[in-house]
Design an enzyme around this catalytic site. Structure first.
Site, PDB file in Angstrom:
ATOM      1  N   ARG A 143       2.328  -5.802  -4.626  1.00 23.99           N
ATOM      2  CA  ARG A 143       1.985  -6.499  -4.212  1.00 23.99           C
ATOM      3  C   ARG A 143       1.036  -6.636  -2.678  1.00 23.99           C
ATOM      4  O   ARG A 143       0.174  -7.273  -2.348  1.00 23.99           O
ATOM      5  CB  ARG A 143       2.926  -7.374  -3.359  1.00 23.99           C
ATOM      6  CG  ARG A 143       4.317  -7.481  -4.325  1.00 23.99           C
ATOM      7  CD  ARG A 143       5.321  -8.222  -4.411  1.00 23.99           C
ATOM      8  NE  ARG A 143       5.974  -7.182  -3.911  1.00 23.99           N
ATOM      9  CZ  ARG A 143       7.716  -7.223  -3.220  1.00 23.99           C
ATOM     10  NH1 ARG A 143       8.212  -8.479  -2.983  1.00 23.99           N
ATOM     11  NH2 ARG A 143       8.447  -5.943  -3.465  1.00 23.99           N
ATOM     12  N   GLY A 164       9.602   4.724   4.429  1.00 21.73           N
ATOM     13  CA  GLY A 164       7.757   4.791   5.326  1.00 21.73           C
ATOM     14  C   GLY A 164       7.440   3.548   5.421  1.00 21.73           C
ATOM     15  O   GLY A 164       6.169   3.030   6.111  1.00 21.73           O
ATOM     16  N   ASN A 203       5.872  -5.440   2.684  1.00 22.15           N
ATOM     17  CA  ASN A 203       5.751  -5.489   0.456  1.00 22.15           C
ATOM     18  C   ASN A 203       4.365  -6.014   0.841  1.00 22.15           C
ATOM     19  O   ASN A 203       3.487  -4.995  -0.741  1.00 22.15           O
ATOM     20  CB  ASN A 203       6.515  -6.181  -0.309  1.00 22.15           C
ATOM     21  CG  ASN A 203       8.234  -5.736   0.001  1.00 22.15           C
ATOM     22  OD1 ASN A 203       8.323  -4.588  -0.140  1.00 22.15           O
ATOM     23  ND2 ASN A 203       8.823  -6.790   0.830  1.00 22.15           N
ATOM     24  N   ALA A 236     -44.490  -2.146  37.007  1.00 21.78           N
ATOM     25  CA  ALA A 236     -43.728  -2.884  36.082  1.00 21.78           C
ATOM     26  C   ALA A 236     -45.131  -2.908  34.805  1.00 21.78           C
ATOM     27  O   ALA A 236     -46.277  -3.158  35.243  1.00 21.78           O
ATOM     28  CB  ALA A 236     -43.324  -4.246  37.145  1.00 21.78           C
ATOM     29  N   ASN A 262     -37.095   5.581  21.920  1.00 18.92           N
ATOM     30  CA  ASN A 262     -36.654   7.284  21.783  1.00 18.92           C
ATOM     31  C   ASN A 262     -36.680   7.717  19.954  1.00 18.92           C
ATOM     32  O   ASN A 262     -36.210   8.875  19.752  1.00 18.92           O
ATOM     33  CB  ASN A 262     -34.931   7.161  21.842  1.00 18.92           C
ATOM     34  CG  ASN A 262     -34.102   5.786  20.793  1.00 18.92           C
ATOM     35  OD1 ASN A 262     -34.566   4.912  20.860  1.00 18.92           O
ATOM     36  ND2 ASN A 262     -32.732   6.648  20.561  1.00 18.92           N
ATOM     37  N   GLY A 276      12.932   5.929  -8.700  1.00 22.36           N
ATOM     38  CA  GLY A 276      14.684   5.205  -8.460  1.00 22.36           C
ATOM     39  C   GLY A 276      14.709   6.241  -6.413  1.00 22.36           C
ATOM     40  O   GLY A 276      14.022   6.867  -6.248  1.00 22.36           O
TER      41      GLY A 276
HETATM   42  C1  UD1 Z   1      16.534  -0.789  -1.397  1.00 20.81           C
HETATM   43  C2  UD1 Z   1      18.088  -1.003  -1.689  1.00 20.81           C
HETATM   44  C3  UD1 Z   1      18.471  -1.590  -1.073  1.00 20.81           C
HETATM   45  C4  UD1 Z   1      18.300  -2.048  -0.361  1.00 20.81           C
HETATM   46  C5  UD1 Z   1      16.799  -2.332  -0.461  1.00 20.81           C
HETATM   47  C6  UD1 Z   1      16.253  -2.206   1.403  1.00 20.81           C
HETATM   48  C7  UD1 Z   1      17.656   1.501  -3.351  1.00 20.81           C
HETATM   49  C8  UD1 Z   1      18.595   1.752  -4.906  1.00 20.81           C
HETATM   50  N1  UD1 Z   1      18.097  -0.269  -3.111  1.00 20.81           N
HETATM   51  O1  UD1 Z   1      16.245  -1.459  -2.240  1.00 20.81           O
HETATM   52  O2  UD1 Z   1      20.260  -1.826  -1.420  1.00 20.81           O
HETATM   53  O3  UD1 Z   1      18.910  -3.816   0.735  1.00 20.81           O
HETATM   54  O4  UD1 Z   1      16.246  -0.886  -0.463  1.00 20.81           O
HETATM   55  O5  UD1 Z   1      15.418  -2.468   1.865  1.00 20.81           O
HETATM   56  O6  UD1 Z   1      17.957   2.007  -2.723  1.00 20.81           O
HETATM   57  N2  UD1 Z   1      10.357   5.332  -2.924  1.00 20.81           N
HETATM   58  C9  UD1 Z   1      10.376   5.477  -3.325  1.00 20.81           C
HETATM   59  N3  UD1 Z   1      10.507   6.507  -4.748  1.00 20.81           N
HETATM   60  C10 UD1 Z   1      10.974   5.818  -6.086  1.00 20.81           C
HETATM   61  C11 UD1 Z   1      12.056   4.221  -5.240  1.00 20.81           C
HETATM   62  C12 UD1 Z   1      11.506   3.942  -4.000  1.00 20.81           C
HETATM   63  O7  UD1 Z   1       9.593   6.396  -2.426  1.00 20.81           O
HETATM   64  O8  UD1 Z   1      11.186   6.212  -6.955  1.00 20.81           O
HETATM   65  C13 UD1 Z   1      10.864   4.392  -2.055  1.00 20.81           C
HETATM   66  C14 UD1 Z   1       9.393   2.829  -1.965  1.00 20.81           C
HETATM   67  O9  UD1 Z   1       8.486   3.483  -1.626  1.00 20.81           O
HETATM   68  C15 UD1 Z   1       9.916   2.114  -0.337  1.00 20.81           C
HETATM   69  C16 UD1 Z   1      11.580   2.672  -0.452  1.00 20.81           C
HETATM   70  O10 UD1 Z   1      11.606   3.759  -1.297  1.00 20.81           O
HETATM   71  O11 UD1 Z   1       9.482   2.416   0.782  1.00 20.81           O
HETATM   72  C17 UD1 Z   1      12.678   1.533  -0.943  1.00 20.81           C
HETATM   73  O12 UD1 Z   1      12.085   1.183  -2.440  1.00 20.81           O
HETATM   74  P1  UD1 Z   1      12.452  -0.071  -2.980  1.00 20.81           P
HETATM   75  O13 UD1 Z   1      11.788   0.467  -4.062  1.00 20.81           O
HETATM   76  O14 UD1 Z   1      11.850  -0.711  -1.758  1.00 20.81           O
HETATM   77  O15 UD1 Z   1      13.521  -0.336  -2.978  1.00 20.81           O
HETATM   78  P2  UD1 Z   1      14.181  -2.199  -2.774  1.00 20.81           P
HETATM   79  O16 UD1 Z   1      14.300  -1.993  -4.591  1.00 20.81           O
HETATM   80  O17 UD1 Z   1      14.115  -2.734  -1.741  1.00 20.81           O
HETATM   81 CA    CA Z   2      11.812  -3.363  -1.003  1.00 22.44          CA
END
Ligand code: UD1
Ligand code: CA
Length: 475
Positions: free
Chosen positions: A17, A108, A232, A428, A391, A84
């Site tokens: 996004r 991050g 996001n 000058a 220059n 995940g």
């Molecule tokens: C996650 C939580 C949710 C919480 C929310 C808060 C899980 C399953 N859910 O959801 O309960 O309310 O955060 O913001 O954990 N990332 C990776 N690798 C991956 C997936 C994610 O590095 O395979 C990183 C993303 O870059 C991000 C963070 O993990 O920085 C969170 O991932 P995101 O997909 O945003 O989690 P949410 O679905 O928002």
């Molecule tokens: Ca998120």
């Protein structure tokens, strides 16, 4: 230093996004990549090892972050496929095999989290009987977040993701911020038990909360929804930047810096400012700047990677880049100090003066409308209005060297390479192409001629040439 604390910071996400060629965690906030803010908190907390999990644009993210923490125990783990949050944390395991304390899990892209809240999380973990402490929050709109499930006696039982939640569960206002402090041994064991049997087919990190609840207890620290908010898209990036900026401005004000209009003062993370310095409205201090004490920086000035000495005044609308300005100088208004500019103490550089790779020594003045490039200018010189160092010959740049106490008359061109000796004068309007010896007067313009009565004579000549207007003849 807390010897039993490590941190895993998830930075693998693509950040679709953001609609950007650049990885989300590298987008700048106050002049530093978003993830820098998170890693800094982890180190401030005393983490003995920090593992950033990278995936999308892994090489760029690694290189940028490693360069920012050369002295810190920062390592990287690759999550090749985004399966995940649970899978992301698992990929850090190899980097922490010999670690046996508590693991802090951070994102991050959640850059506003305060040190104080993280300290509360670690404290809650230490005082808890269970293997896991987590942060929850109550945002105005909980849509999209995992909900914290509590049973009898308010005891935490687990977290359910929005997409897996029942209608009743979706009405729970307390959400999972996604930030945890977990016992390492429990964490690796719990991650092994994760399965993708959920609505998104992912390995949910959140499933370890229910495991921890069964193993002992889960302690929850509630935090404000502003500091736990992620980024996001770019609208959210701007909102988070505003919060960080207000916080940093507060910090400077409490340390003795006057901000005449904090709402429009932009100070980057890498900026140091001494006490009793005043910044006007719309001042922007970018990159790594070092501003002394008792300095005044006037409205609308933009300083990038520059140093300003004690007691110096930078008047409004000046632009400084990679410049070093000594103490008690006067710069601007409307001065432009380009890279390689060095002003020693008590130097004056006035309006519409541009400098580049120029060293002006103590007490020298260039007060109006000049270009000084590739110039070495002694102490106590006076550079008249409109002085130009020529220059560039179209191929190469050449140096202009002025001794001490040199007087350059207005509208002089110094055609480099050229030297003007100590105490010399340049009249000058001169074009100086040869070196001027010390103490000499150089004068290169044509002799002036005054023709007495010329204007009156000229007027008569012109009047005689003019045709008298013919009166219109009626037909
Ligand atoms: C996650 C939580 C949710 C919480 C929310 C808060 C899980 C399953 N859910 O959801 O309960 O309310 O955060 O913001 O954990 N990332 C990776 N690798 C991956 C997936 C994610 O590095 O395979 C990183 C993303 O870059 C991000 C963070 O993990 O920085 C969170 O991932 P995101 O997909 O945003 O989690 P949410 O679905 O928002
Ligand atoms: Ca998120």
């Amino acid at each position: 230093m807390n010897p039993s604390l490590a941190a895993v910071v998830l930075c693998a996400g693509k950040g679709t996004r953001m609609k950007s060629e650049q990885a989300k965690v590298l987008h700048p906030l106050l002049g530093r990549p978003m993830a820098w803010h998170v890693l800094s908190r982890a180190f401030e907390l005393g983490a003995q090892q920090v593992v950033a999990v990278v995936g999308h644009q892994a090489e760029e993210v690694k290189a940028s972050l490693a360069a920012l923490f050369p002295q810190h125990p920062l390592s990287f783990a690759i999550q090749a496929q985004q399966r995940g949050t649970g899978d992301a944390v698992s990929s850090a395991r190899g980097a922490l095999t010999s670690f046996h304390g508590a693991v802090l899990i951070l994102y991050g892209d959640v850059p506003l989290l305060s040190l104080e809240t993280l300290q509360r999380l670690v404290h809650a973990y230490k005082s808890s009987k269970g293997p896991l402490a987590m942060i929850s929050t109550r945002p105005p709109n909980p849509t999209g977040y995992g909900r914290v499930l509590r049973g009898p006696g308010h005891v935490v039982q687990g977290v359910v993701e929005e997409k897996d939640a029942s209608l009743e569960q979706r009405s729970i206002p307390e959400v999972n911020a996604g930030l945890y402090c977990v016992e390492a041994k429990f964490l690796w064991g719990a991650l092994e038990k994760l399965t993708p049997a959920n609505a998104q087919g992912e390995l949910y990190l959140t499933d370890i909360v229910a495991q921890a609840a069964r193993a002992g207890e889960v302690t929850v620290v509630e935090a404000g929804h502003v500091e736990t908010a992620g980024v996001n898209d770019r609208a959210e990036l701007a909102e988070r930047a505003e919060v960080l900026r207000a916080r940093l401005n507060q910090r400077h004000m409490r340390a003795g810096v006057t901000l005449l209009h904090p709402a429009t003062t932009f100070i980057d993370e890498g900026v140091e400012i001494g006490p009793d310095t005043t910044l006007g409205p719309n001042v922007s201090l970018q990159g790594e700047c070092e501003i002394g004490s008792g300095v005044t920086i006037g409205q609308g000035s933009v300083l990038t990677h520059s140093t300003v000495g004690d007691g110096t005044e930078v008047k409004p609308y000046s632009v400084l880049e990679d410049a070093v300005v000594g103490p008690n100088c006067h710069v601007g208004p409307f001065a432009r100090l380009r890279p390689g500019t060095r002003l020693d103490e008590r130097v004056h550089v006035g309006n519409f003066v541009e400098t580049k790779k120029a060293h002006l020594k103590r007490g020298t003045k260039a007060s109006h409308l000049s270009y000084l490039g590739d110039a070495e200018i002694g102490a106590g010189c006076n550079i008249g209005a409109g002085t130009i160092t020529c220059n560039y010959d179209g191929v190469n740049k050449h140096v202009t060297t002025l001794g001490d106490g040199v007087f350059i008359g207005s509208d002089t061109q110094l055609v480099a390479p050229v030297k003007v000796g100590d105490g010399a004068f340049v009249a000058a309007g001169s074009t100086i192409v040869e070196d001027v010896p010390p103490g000499a007067l150089a004068l290169s313009r044509a002799q002036q001629v005054n023709k007495e009565g010329w204007a009156e004579r000229q007027k008569k000549v012109l009047d005689g040439m003019k045709q008298p207007e013919k009166p219109k003849q009626p037909k």
